[in-house]
Scaffold this active site. Structure first.
Site, PDB file in Angstrom:
ATOM      1  N   ARG A 179      19.577  40.385  80.101  1.00  0.00           N
ATOM      2  CA  ARG A 179      18.471  40.871  79.262  1.00  0.00           C
ATOM      3  C   ARG A 179      17.099  40.522  79.849  1.00  0.00           C
ATOM      4  O   ARG A 179      16.144  40.260  79.116  1.00  0.00           O
ATOM      5  CB  ARG A 179      18.590  40.334  77.834  1.00  0.00           C
ATOM      6  N   SER A 230      19.772  44.279  68.362  1.00  0.00           N
ATOM      7  CA  SER A 230      20.097  42.850  68.356  1.00  0.00           C
ATOM      8  C   SER A 230      18.820  42.022  68.444  1.00  0.00           C
ATOM      9  O   SER A 230      17.932  42.320  69.235  1.00  0.00           O
ATOM     10  CB  SER A 230      21.006  42.498  69.537  1.00  0.00           C
ATOM     11  N   GLU A 300      15.586  38.480  71.783  1.00  0.00           N
ATOM     12  CA  GLU A 300      15.409  39.580  72.729  1.00  0.00           C
ATOM     13  C   GLU A 300      14.120  40.331  72.423  1.00  0.00           C
ATOM     14  O   GLU A 300      13.632  41.094  73.243  1.00  0.00           O
ATOM     15  CB  GLU A 300      16.573  40.571  72.625  1.00  0.00           C
TER      16      GLU A 300
END
Length: 310
Positions: A179, A230, A300
């Site tokens: 990520r 998410s 994130e």
């Protein structure tokens, strides 16, 4: 390059550049205050002009795509907000597997097109509510796949230079990890990306796999309420959602923000959430997990416009 009032007026007249635009409709969480200036370029050629215009006025520049994985403060954003969602389009070569896509191309659209052309490699991307540019920046991934596996290069506009300039960066230059990419910390704006997929596969089979992936995501994740996707990175080998659920935090709410009852790594807007509600709930979840498990959860989510960093 100097941007005079004539070119500015032309950009305003065609709707590319606007003032005081509420940004809630530009984020998948449906929260966020107004942009001082909002630009939605329809071509790559307009971007250097907009960046130079902002530089001459010493305005900060913020970049957004589809608005997923993004939390914009209730007070909005000063300066120029560049939204690339109108920069769409893709070209696929079914023989070589080479794919080129504009930064604003929706990732699910590209995944479906690739499957239909018999190109394997993007089946995992069909349920991700983001753009090609955002996927490159975040190294988006799902169901065992990620952007870095297929991406070859990105075209970027460097706006740290005296004059904004176009450059191409290879995958090796992007320093991909989970990520993360180098694009998150440099002054580069992604305008296009190139991928290498595997040609020669049965389109019907790939479309079946793609549909199956989408059905799995929609049945296990809260697609009926606004969310960002998410919220937290998985602290490997643990899963963030499982940690949060194990503490009984599903359904926990602050204002209109709620930890999803369906998937604990999602925070949903139940109708009247503010950015501050969401930010406070993120902090609450982080604190509970740290206290009970001794594990730090890292979001994130990219946060813009807040006075103090998290």
């Amino acid at each position: 390059m100097s941007t005079g009032t004539g070119s500015l007026t032309a950009l305003q007249d065609c709707g590319v550049l606007q003032q005081k635009v509420p940004l809630a409709e530009f984020t998948t969480w449906r929260v966020g205050g107004p942009a001082q200036w909002l630009a939605e370029p329809t071509s790559t050629e307009q971007i250097p002009e907009l960046l130079q215009w902002a530089r001459e006025r010493r305005l900060p520049v913020h970049m957004i795509g589809a608005g997923s994985n993004l939390l914009i403060a209730d007070g909005g954003l000063p300066g120029l907000t560049l939204c690339l969602r109108r920069l769409q389009g893709s070209a696929l070569n079914a023989d070589t597997g080479r794919v080129r896509a504009a930064a604003g191309e929706p990732l699910p659209t590209l995944a479906r097109r690739a499957a239909k052309a018999g190109l394997q490699g993007l089946e995992w991307a069909v349920g991700i509510p983001g753009t090609v540019g955002g996927a490159a920046v975040m190294n988006a991934g799902a169901q065992g796949g990620c952007t870095a596996e297929q991406l070859i290069s990105v075209d970027v506009i460097r706006f740290s230079d005296a004059q904004p300039s176009l450059a191409t960066l290879s995958r090796d230059e992007l320093a991909f990890s989970y990520r993360h990419s180098a694009l998150q910390s440099n002054r580069h704006l992604v305008v296009a990306a190139e991928f290498q997929l595997e040609p020669g596969h049965d389109p019907a089979e790939l479309q079946r796999l793609t549909s199956g992936n989408l059905n799995h995501r929609t049945s296990t994740q809260p697609y009926k309420l606004p969310s960002c996707g998410s919220v937290f990175r998985n602290p490997e080998p643990e899963k963030a959602g499982r940690l949060i659920e194990s503490l009984g935090l599903k359904g926990r709410a602050i204002g209109g923000a709620q930890v999803s009852e369906l998937h604990a790594n999602f925070i949903v807007n139940t109708g009247d959430a503010s950015a501050n509600d969401i930010r406070a709930l993120i902090s609450l979840v982080q604190g509970e997990v740290m206290e009970a498990k001794g594990i730090a959860l890292h979001p994130e989510v990219k946060r813009l416009g807040f006075e103090t960093p998290d």
